[in-house]
Design a protein around this motif. Structure first.
Motif, PDB file in Angstrom:
ATOM      1  N   ALA A  70       0.826  -1.209   0.000  1.00 19.16           N
ATOM      2  CA  ALA A  70       0.000   0.000   0.000  1.00 19.16           C
ATOM      3  C   ALA A  70       0.859   1.258   0.000  1.00 19.16           C
ATOM      4  CB  ALA A  70      -0.915  -0.001   1.227  1.00 19.16           C
ATOM      5  N   VAL A  71       1.961   1.226   0.723  1.00 19.97           N
ATOM      6  CA  VAL A  71       2.863   2.384   0.755  1.00 19.97           C
ATOM      7  C   VAL A  71       3.498   2.617  -0.613  1.00 19.97           C
ATOM      8  CG1 VAL A  71       5.034   3.260   1.697  1.00 19.97           C
ATOM      9  CG2 VAL A  71       3.342   2.226   3.225  1.00 19.97           C
ATOM     10  N   VAL A  72       3.905   1.543  -1.282  1.00 17.73           N
ATOM     11  CA  VAL A  72       4.502   1.682  -2.614  1.00 17.73           C
ATOM     12  C   VAL A  72       3.469   2.219  -3.603  1.00 17.73           C
ATOM     13  CG1 VAL A  72       5.547   0.453  -4.552  1.00 17.73           C
ATOM     14  CG2 VAL A  72       6.193  -0.149  -2.218  1.00 17.73           C
ATOM     15  N   ILE A  73       2.233   1.732  -3.529  1.00 21.47           N
ATOM     16  CA  ILE A  73       1.196   2.185  -4.443  1.00 21.47           C
ATOM     17  C   ILE A  73       0.864   3.656  -4.222  1.00 21.47           C
ATOM     18  CG2 ILE A  73      -1.246   1.924  -5.021  1.00 21.47           C
ATOM     19  CD1 ILE A  73       0.703  -0.095  -6.298  1.00 21.47           C
ATOM     20  N   ALA A  74       1.134   4.151  -3.028  1.00 18.28           N
ATOM     21  CA  ALA A  74       0.897   5.567  -2.749  1.00 18.28           C
ATOM     22  C   ALA A  74       1.800   6.480  -3.579  1.00 18.28           C
ATOM     23  CB  ALA A  74       1.097   5.860  -1.261  1.00 18.28           C
ATOM     24  N   THR A  75       2.781   5.896  -4.285  1.00 16.33           N
ATOM     25  CA  THR A  75       3.654   6.711  -5.132  1.00 16.33           C
ATOM     26  C   THR A  75       3.021   7.046  -6.475  1.00 16.33           C
ATOM     27  OG1 THR A  75       4.757   4.783  -6.157  1.00 16.33           O
ATOM     28  CG2 THR A  75       5.720   5.640  -4.125  1.00 16.33           C
ATOM     29  N   VAL A  76       1.818   6.546  -6.767  1.00 16.10           N
ATOM     30  CA  VAL A  76       1.174   6.826  -8.049  1.00 16.10           C
ATOM     31  C   VAL A  76       1.157   8.326  -8.383  1.00 16.10           C
ATOM     32  CG1 VAL A  76      -1.030   6.794  -9.284  1.00 16.10           C
ATOM     33  CG2 VAL A  76      -0.201   4.728  -8.176  1.00 16.10           C
ATOM     34  N   PRO A  86      13.129  -7.569  -2.928  1.00 16.08           N
ATOM     35  CA  PRO A  86      13.176  -6.586  -4.014  1.00 16.08           C
ATOM     36  C   PRO A  86      12.267  -6.945  -5.189  1.00 16.08           C
ATOM     37  CG  PRO A  86      15.185  -7.901  -3.970  1.00 16.08           C
ATOM     38  CD  PRO A  86      14.436  -8.221  -2.722  1.00 16.08           C
ATOM     39  N   ILE A  87      11.990  -8.234  -5.369  1.00 16.89           N
ATOM     40  CA  ILE A  87      11.074  -8.630  -6.446  1.00 16.89           C
ATOM     41  C   ILE A  87       9.679  -8.094  -6.163  1.00 16.89           C
ATOM     42  CG2 ILE A  87       9.947 -10.573  -7.600  1.00 16.89           C
ATOM     43  CD1 ILE A  87      12.480 -12.202  -7.147  1.00 16.89           C
ATOM     44  N   GLY A  88       9.236  -8.250  -4.927  1.00 21.46           N
ATOM     45  CA  GLY A  88       7.920  -7.747  -4.554  1.00 21.46           C
ATOM     46  C   GLY A  88       7.829  -6.234  -4.679  1.00 21.46           C
ATOM     47  N   ILE A  89       8.862  -5.535  -4.214  1.00 24.27           N
ATOM     48  CA  ILE A  89       8.879  -4.073  -4.325  1.00 24.27           C
ATOM     49  C   ILE A  89       8.865  -3.659  -5.799  1.00 24.27           C
ATOM     50  CG2 ILE A  89      10.172  -1.969  -3.826  1.00 24.27           C
ATOM     51  CD1 ILE A  89       8.985  -3.204  -1.364  1.00 24.27           C
ATOM     52  N   GLY A  90       9.661  -4.362  -6.615  1.00 26.71           N
ATOM     53  CA  GLY A  90       9.722  -4.031  -8.039  1.00 26.71           C
ATOM     54  C   GLY A  90       8.400  -4.251  -8.749  1.00 26.71           C
ATOM     55  N   LEU A  91       7.723  -5.364  -8.440  1.00 28.92           N
ATOM     56  CA  LEU A  91       6.417  -5.627  -9.048  1.00 28.92           C
ATOM     57  C   LEU A  91       5.402  -4.555  -8.667  1.00 28.92           C
ATOM     58  CD1 LEU A  91       6.166  -9.494  -8.485  1.00 28.92           C
ATOM     59  CD2 LEU A  91       6.169  -8.343 -10.700  1.00 28.92           C
ATOM     60  N   CYS A  92       5.399  -4.180  -7.397  1.00 21.91           N
ATOM     61  CA  CYS A  92       4.449  -3.185  -6.917  1.00 21.91           C
ATOM     62  C   CYS A  92       4.762  -1.811  -7.509  1.00 21.91           C
ATOM     63  CB  CYS A  92       4.496  -3.131  -5.391  1.00 21.91           C
ATOM     64  SG  CYS A  92       2.953  -2.625  -4.628  1.00 21.91           S
ATOM     65  N   LEU A  93       6.035  -1.473  -7.586  1.00 22.65           N
ATOM     66  CA  LEU A  93       6.428  -0.193  -8.164  1.00 22.65           C
ATOM     67  C   LEU A  93       6.073  -0.141  -9.644  1.00 22.65           C
ATOM     68  CD1 LEU A  93       7.823   2.483  -7.482  1.00 22.65           C
ATOM     69  CD2 LEU A  93       9.992   1.434  -8.137  1.00 22.65           C
ATOM     70  N   GLY A  94       6.276  -1.261 -10.339  1.00 23.63           N
ATOM     71  CA  GLY A  94       5.867  -1.332 -11.746  1.00 23.63           C
ATOM     72  C   GLY A  94       4.372  -1.143 -11.897  1.00 23.63           C
ATOM     73  N   GLY A  95       3.605  -1.681 -10.945  1.00 23.97           N
ATOM     74  CA  GLY A  95       2.161  -1.496 -10.964  1.00 23.97           C
ATOM     75  C   GLY A  95       1.774  -0.037 -10.796  1.00 23.97           C
ATOM     76  N   ALA A  96       2.462   0.658  -9.896  1.00 28.00           N
ATOM     77  CA  ALA A  96       2.175   2.080  -9.677  1.00 28.00           C
ATOM     78  C   ALA A  96       2.467   2.898 -10.934  1.00 28.00           C
ATOM     79  CB  ALA A  96       3.002   2.603  -8.501  1.00 28.00           C
ATOM     80  N   ILE A  97       3.575   2.579 -11.593  1.00 25.04           N
ATOM     81  CA  ILE A  97       3.946   3.301 -12.810  1.00 25.04           C
ATOM     82  C   ILE A  97       2.942   3.011 -13.928  1.00 25.04           C
ATOM     83  CG2 ILE A  97       5.692   3.438 -14.636  1.00 25.04           C
ATOM     84  CD1 ILE A  97       7.806   2.986 -12.443  1.00 25.04           C
ATOM     85  N   SER A  98       2.530   1.747 -14.060  1.00 32.02           N
ATOM     86  CA  SER A  98       1.540   1.397 -15.083  1.00 32.02           C
ATOM     87  C   SER A  98       0.229   2.116 -14.829  1.00 32.02           C
ATOM     88  CB  SER A  98       1.315  -0.125 -15.085  1.00 32.02           C
ATOM     89  OG  SER A  98       0.364  -0.505 -16.053  1.00 32.02           O
TER      90      SER A  98
END
Length: 339
Positions: A125-131, A177-189
């Motif tokens: 949820a914190v990573v997705i907040a970077t949208v 880092p895989i989980g963080i990367g997947l979530c960050l990629g989701g935010a960017i998408s």
């Protein structure tokens, strides 16, 4: 995401008439709490869902079902004399819904559900907040407008917050880092999909556009699951009652009820008021993960959350204000899983 995000908020025919009586304070509070709690809880529900179900296939069923229900209700309401009219989407609008739905749901929500196999729900949820951060970055690149000092400061703080999650530091709790990367990629998408929706045709009805995106995005998630081999790994007999209930919860409450409350808020209160959910949802997600999933709240998570949420506040506050308040103004604070 909604994430659970959908995410393209456009000015439409459902905006309140200026002669309409303002909504009661109680109604606004109830609608806000609905969005806060329902969308904040989707991260927890996803974690329960994927305990025994394939991530992308289950997410595909969730969104495709929610989209069909939403479109079916709108159609029935129009045909049964409910006061509305059925707006038949054009081929161009379906094309836009396909692109946006794929970016928001396969890319955005798909990144979330896959990431939660590796990282705690609160961290996701914190990573997705970077949208909002990525949306402002891409918007500045496309428009070639120099952002204000507050936005730039928020961008830097947000990037530092992301770095805190990635960089291994002893004593601060390791994160995959895989989980963080997947979530960050989701935010960017999600950010890319939101920007795309601004410049391409969609139905005037926000709920219709959302239903179309959910339907197509759900199908895209299902295809993604098939390509990842989830069908061969699926054992229906092992689906737990908890996972099944979680999917139903995500369909009814995370997608349909959450979006209905969100759309009502956009039509009745200021964008800045609706935008507060972007700050509250990660807090709800972290709390639910800690209480029900015994997820640790580490110093790393706290520092990253403070930096990222502070960055979101700065960037939203630093955006230029105009006299117009279209729903699309909230695109900078959408959540991929909040659907």
């Amino acid at each position: 995401m909604p994430a659970d995000g959908i995410r393209r908020w456009r000015h439409n025919a459902e905006v309140t008439s200026p002669t309409r009586r303002p909504p009661s304070t109680v109604a606004v509070v109830v609608a806000l709490l609905t969005v806060y709690i329902l969308w904040g809880s989707t991260y927890f529900a996803i974690a329960v869902m994927i305990e025994t179900m394939p991530p992308l296939l289950a997410a595909g069923v969730r969104f495709a079902t929610a989209g069909l229900i939403m479109l079916g209700v709108l159609f029935a309401h129009a045909r049964l004399g409910g006061g509305g009219s059925w707006e038949r989407p054009s081929a161009a609008q379906w094309r836009t819904a396909a692109v946006v739905g794929t970016l928001l749901l396969l890319g955005g929500n798909g990144g979330v559900v896959l990431s939660e196999q590796f990282i705690p729900t609160g961290v996701a949820a914190v990573v997705i907040a970077t949208v909002p951060i990525w949306l402002n970055v891409f918007d500045a690149i496309i428009t070639r407008r120099r952002p204000g000092a507050l936005v730039i400061g928020g961008l830097l703080a947000g990037l530092i917050g992301v770095a805190v999650l990635f960089v291994p530091v002893d004593g601060f709790g390791e994160l995959n880092p895989i989980g963080i990367g997947l979530c960050l990629g989701g935010a960017i998408s999600w950010a890319i999909g939101s920007l795309y929706s601004r410049h391409h045709p969609l139905p005037r009805s926000a709920l219709m556009g959302t239903g179309m995106e959910m339907l197509i995005g759900g199908m895209a998630l299902f295809v993604g699951g098939v390509l990842l081999g989830e069908v061969g790994q699926t054992e229906v007999a092992k689906f737990s009652i908890q996972s099944v209930v979680a999917v139903l919860y995500l369909i009814v409450f995370g997608s349909i009820a959450g979006y209905s409350a969100y759309t009502w808020l956009l039509a009745n209160v200021s964008v800045s008021t609706v935008a507060t959910y972007a700050y509250v949802n990660p807090i709800v997600a972290v709390a639910l993960g800690a209480v029900f999933l015994t997820e640790p709240i580490t110093p790393r998570t706290i520092i990253a959350a403070v930096l990222i949420l502070g960055a979101v506040v700065a960037m939203v506050s630093g955006r230029p204000r105009t006299s117009e308040q279209p729903a699309r103004a909230i695109e900078g604070v959408v959540e991929p899983d909040g659907a």
